[in-house]
Scaffold this active site. Sequence first.
Site, PDB file in Angstrom:
ATOM      1  N   ASN A   1      86.834   0.577  57.404  1.00  0.00           N
ATOM      2  CA  ASN A   1      87.703   0.009  58.698  1.00  0.00           C
ATOM      3  C   ASN A   1      86.174   1.076  59.631  1.00  0.00           C
ATOM      4  OD1 ASN A   1      88.280   3.554  59.635  1.00  0.00           O
ATOM      5  ND2 ASN A   1      89.679   3.160  58.531  1.00  0.00           N
TER       6      ASN A   1
ATOM      7  N   LYS B   1      81.447  -3.920  38.321  1.00  0.00           N
ATOM      8  CA  LYS B   1      81.552  -4.830  39.301  1.00  0.00           C
ATOM      9  C   LYS B   1      82.491  -6.244  38.545  1.00  0.00           C
ATOM     10  CE  LYS B   1      78.456  -6.960  41.670  1.00  0.00           C
ATOM     11  NZ  LYS B   1      76.507  -7.329  41.755  1.00  0.00           N
TER      12      LYS B   1
ATOM     13  N   ASP C   1     100.707   9.234  52.586  1.00  0.00           N
ATOM     14  CA  ASP C   1     100.369   9.310  54.425  1.00  0.00           C
ATOM     15  C   ASP C   1     100.239  10.988  54.392  1.00  0.00           C
ATOM     16  OD1 ASP C   1     100.641  10.054  57.586  1.00  0.00           O
ATOM     17  OD2 ASP C   1     101.356   8.390  57.747  1.00  0.00           O
TER      18      ASP C   1
ATOM     19  N   LYS D   1     105.185   6.927  66.448  1.00  0.00           N
ATOM     20  CA  LYS D   1     104.752   7.499  64.992  1.00  0.00           C
ATOM     21  C   LYS D   1     105.011   9.224  65.339  1.00  0.00           C
ATOM     22  CE  LYS D   1     101.021   4.564  64.591  1.00  0.00           C
ATOM     23  NZ  LYS D   1      99.796   3.805  64.682  1.00  0.00           N
TER      24      LYS D   1
HETATM   25  N1  CTP Z   1      97.453   9.012  59.043  1.00  0.00           N
HETATM   26  C1  CTP Z   1      97.483  10.331  57.375  1.00  0.00           C
HETATM   27  N2  CTP Z   1      96.955   8.977  56.622  1.00  0.00           N
HETATM   28  C2  CTP Z   1      97.624   8.155  56.635  1.00  0.00           C
HETATM   29  C3  CTP Z   1      97.507   7.237  57.176  1.00  0.00           C
HETATM   30  C4  CTP Z   1      97.313   7.569  58.446  1.00  0.00           C
HETATM   31  O1  CTP Z   1      96.866  10.575  57.907  1.00  0.00           O
HETATM   32  N3  CTP Z   1      97.214   7.413  54.982  1.00  0.00           N
HETATM   33  C5  CTP Z   1      97.561   9.331  59.653  1.00  0.00           C
HETATM   34  C6  CTP Z   1      95.978   9.249  61.224  1.00  0.00           C
HETATM   35  O2  CTP Z   1      94.910  10.407  60.898  1.00  0.00           O
HETATM   36  C7  CTP Z   1      96.475   9.667  62.329  1.00  0.00           C
HETATM   37  C8  CTP Z   1      97.889   8.932  62.324  1.00  0.00           C
HETATM   38  O3  CTP Z   1      98.514   9.268  61.063  1.00  0.00           O
HETATM   39  O4  CTP Z   1      97.087  10.877  62.842  1.00  0.00           O
HETATM   40  C9  CTP Z   1      98.748   7.193  63.194  1.00  0.00           C
HETATM   41  O5  CTP Z   1      97.357   6.527  61.997  1.00  0.00           O
HETATM   42  P1  CTP Z   1      97.502   5.430  62.272  1.00  0.00           P
HETATM   43  O6  CTP Z   1      96.982   4.553  61.922  1.00  0.00           O
HETATM   44  O7  CTP Z   1      97.729   4.656  64.625  1.00  0.00           O
HETATM   45  O8  CTP Z   1      98.641   4.999  62.462  1.00  0.00           O
HETATM   46  P2  CTP Z   1      99.619   4.571  61.018  1.00  0.00           P
HETATM   47  O9  CTP Z   1     100.549   5.861  60.602  1.00  0.00           O
HETATM   48  O10 CTP Z   1      98.887   3.355  59.968  1.00  0.00           O
HETATM   49  O11 CTP Z   1     100.976   3.395  61.014  1.00  0.00           O
HETATM   50  P3  CTP Z   1     100.078   1.258  61.543  1.00  0.00           P
HETATM   51  O12 CTP Z   1      98.978   1.298  60.967  1.00  0.00           O
HETATM   52  O13 CTP Z   1     101.500   0.319  61.116  1.00  0.00           O
HETATM   53  O14 CTP Z   1      99.908   1.221  62.888  1.00  0.00           O
END
Ligand code: CTP
Length: 412
Positions: A208, A288, A305, A336
């Site tokens: 990303n 590859k 997560d 969240k």
């Molecule tokens: N995060 C994490 N591990 C993941 C995804 C997210 O620890 N696999 C943490 C990020 O570091 C951030 C928080 O969760 O502190 C929210 O991340 P965000 O990308 O905003 O949200 P998601 O939980 O991924 O949900 P969505 O993509 O549906 O908004």
Amino acid sequence: MNLLSDKRILLGVSGGIAAYKSAELVRQLRAAGAVVRVVMTRAATEFVTARTFQALSGQPVWSDWSDDRTSMDHIELARWADRLLIAPATADTLARLAHGRADDLLGAICLASTAPLCVAPAMNQGMWRHAATRDNVRYLQERGVAILGPAEGAQACGDNGPGRMLEPEALVRALSDSFSSGALAGVSVVLTAGPTREAVDPVRYISNRSSGKMGYAIAAAARDAGARVELISGPTALDAPVGVHLTRVESAGDMLAAVLDRVEAGCQLFISAAAVADYRPARPAAQKLKKQAQQWSLPLEPVADILATVSALPRRPFCVGFAAETEDVEQHAQKKRLLKGVELIAANRVGRNLGFDTDDNELLLVWEGGSRLLARDSKTRLARLLIEQIATLYSSQPCLRISTENDAKHSA
Ligand code: CTP
């Protein structure tokens, strides 16, 4: 430790023989990473030229109301500065500051600014010892002004005694120390930053737009607040802030393993600023992948997560997460916070040149029973405000504070 990196220092130079040392002071402040702008009093220009300071600071120099090109420069400068340092500060300058005079540019800036003010007095020993100066210094100290020096010794006028301006090295050290708030003194922080990369095959990955700038700025701000910081970062182009221990990882799986390792070793605060992948290729190819003529789809599987995992640990640290949202920021942030069971969420709007890979950001902080908007600013300044807020909430959690004290006793 040097805490001056990226700090904005407004150096006021008033008219004393020690003004020549302020040229070296500017050089040393810049070498320490500070951005320096110089404002001179008219008397100071009799000792050193504005051009000298302009060359050394790499910024315009203000010495007179006529330099206030927009008529609002003095307000802009007052807002811009993280610290005001007046070196040398003559007896007259101390008197003017004590009485809140605003009839010159430097006085007006000092009055308009909420940044902490430090002064480095320099004058004849008799002037320093005079009751009027003693009173002025006392007034200033009562208002929270830091008086740096003066040193004792031989003076330009032939006298011997207190009144020499501190040497530039000592002023740089004192200014650097003034940034250590101690709000997280002795607290051990684990922090994630940057993107993750999920391998598709040996040469391709899914990732990303995160640059890691916000996370690295938070690492520096936590360090400045006195914390021991373990930064676990996905691939970025950034160097570790001085004094911060950095572990580099690639994938979300590596990041989770590194985080659990550090958290289980003992940590009181976990800040999850990384933009972690939510999905990864289910079966990354060992070789590859070759292109094909027909449409191709890639099976993905969910990634654990990290934040929710840490927050669910039995001996969990105080947890802070981020929320990157393209819409309904506050609503999603609150959701969240509850979903992941964390104490604080820092939410920001992303997309359309906002949030990712920019130097500025805007954050909405939400916690149980409160919220605070941090208006658009540099990531460095936002990180400092965020750490302040975290420290306030963290220190109001009695059970967490007790565990810190116990941990400190055990490790003593
Ligand atoms: N995060 C994490 N591990 C993941 C995804 C997210 O620890 N696999 C943490 C990020 O570091 C951030 C928080 O969760 O502190 C929210 O991340 P965000 O990308 O905003 O949200 P998601 O939980 O991924 O949900 P969505 O993509 O549906 O908004």
